[in-house]
Write a protein that holds these residues in place. Sequence first.
Motif, PDB file in Angstrom:
ATOM      1  N   VAL A  26     -14.997  24.398  49.835  1.00  0.00           N
ATOM      2  CA  VAL A  26     -15.118  22.970  49.526  1.00  0.00           C
ATOM      3  C   VAL A  26     -13.988  22.219  50.209  1.00  0.00           C
ATOM      4  O   VAL A  26     -12.819  22.555  50.043  1.00  0.00           O
ATOM      5  CB  VAL A  26     -15.066  22.718  48.002  1.00  0.00           C
ATOM      6  N   GLN A  27     -14.356  21.190  50.965  1.00  0.00           N
ATOM      7  CA  GLN A  27     -13.398  20.268  51.576  1.00  0.00           C
ATOM      8  C   GLN A  27     -13.710  18.897  51.002  1.00  0.00           C
ATOM      9  O   GLN A  27     -14.764  18.338  51.266  1.00  0.00           O
ATOM     10  CB  GLN A  27     -13.555  20.265  53.091  1.00  0.00           C
ATOM     11  N   ASP A  28     -12.804  18.392  50.155  1.00  0.00           N
ATOM     12  CA  ASP A  28     -13.061  17.110  49.486  1.00  0.00           C
ATOM     13  C   ASP A  28     -12.192  15.981  50.022  1.00  0.00           C
ATOM     14  O   ASP A  28     -11.982  14.978  49.352  1.00  0.00           O
ATOM     15  CB  ASP A  28     -12.894  17.252  47.974  1.00  0.00           C
ATOM     16  N   GLY A  29     -11.691  16.142  51.230  1.00  0.00           N
ATOM     17  CA  GLY A  29     -10.822  15.137  51.823  1.00  0.00           C
ATOM     18  C   GLY A  29      -9.358  15.504  51.706  1.00  0.00           C
ATOM     19  O   GLY A  29      -8.511  14.928  52.373  1.00  0.00           O
ATOM     20  N   GLY A  30      -9.046  16.463  50.876  1.00  0.00           N
ATOM     21  CA  GLY A  30      -7.678  16.955  50.717  1.00  0.00           C
ATOM     22  C   GLY A  30      -7.626  18.390  51.181  1.00  0.00           C
ATOM     23  O   GLY A  30      -8.019  18.729  52.291  1.00  0.00           O
ATOM     24  N   ALA A  31      -7.186  19.247  50.297  1.00  0.00           N
ATOM     25  CA  ALA A  31      -7.093  20.671  50.612  1.00  0.00           C
ATOM     26  C   ALA A  31      -8.474  21.327  50.566  1.00  0.00           C
ATOM     27  O   ALA A  31      -9.403  20.820  49.951  1.00  0.00           O
ATOM     28  CB  ALA A  31      -6.159  21.356  49.623  1.00  0.00           C
ATOM     29  N   ILE A  32      -8.568  22.462  51.216  1.00  0.00           N
ATOM     30  CA  ILE A  32      -9.789  23.258  51.175  1.00  0.00           C
ATOM     31  C   ILE A  32      -9.679  24.230  50.007  1.00  0.00           C
ATOM     32  O   ILE A  32      -8.655  24.890  49.842  1.00  0.00           O
ATOM     33  CB  ILE A  32      -9.991  24.013  52.500  1.00  0.00           C
ATOM     34  N   ALA A  33     -10.711  24.282  49.187  1.00  0.00           N
ATOM     35  CA  ALA A  33     -10.753  25.217  48.062  1.00  0.00           C
ATOM     36  C   ALA A  33     -11.795  26.284  48.363  1.00  0.00           C
ATOM     37  O   ALA A  33     -12.907  25.968  48.806  1.00  0.00           O
ATOM     38  CB  ALA A  33     -11.103  24.489  46.772  1.00  0.00           C
TER      39      ALA A  33
END
Length: 162
Positions: free
Chosen positions: A110-117
């Motif tokens: 998941v890339q939500d505009g911040g870090a990648i989870a």
Amino acid sequence: MPLDPSRDWLAAGITGIPRLREWDAVATVDGPGNPGDEVEFLALPDGRLVVESGPSGFDASGLADALARSLDPPYRALARRRSELWAVGARSLDVRRLDPAPDGNEIEVVQDGGAIAIRVDGMPSTHAVPELERIGEARSGTYVVRARRLDGALFEVEVEPL
């Protein structure tokens, strides 16, 4: 064991389940079986067939042959035996070889505009999966990439924007 109707690829027409997604190909074919039998199978990029559910020892090659004029592998197919014929529907898959193959059978990036989870089999992970990150970045700035192991290092990949 009946197929899970919540899966997004089941559609109306051959299953009687409300339409959630169009099939990429449909066909009818004669073959062995009993009315009401269901078979779920994959056609992998190399042409191998993997029966995920259905009668024990079922040979899906006749069903795959019926789809061959309309759809090339890889695809996921669902077939149901009607009175005299099998009805089979299939949808194309995005299949990738992840080398080295990550641990786990289900991966989510998941890339939500911040870090990648990253989650592997539902658990947070610190192991990067660069191939899946590149796939997501190529399609959208914020995204979720889900990969499910099909066979060895082959994974079915789906990308959704956030």
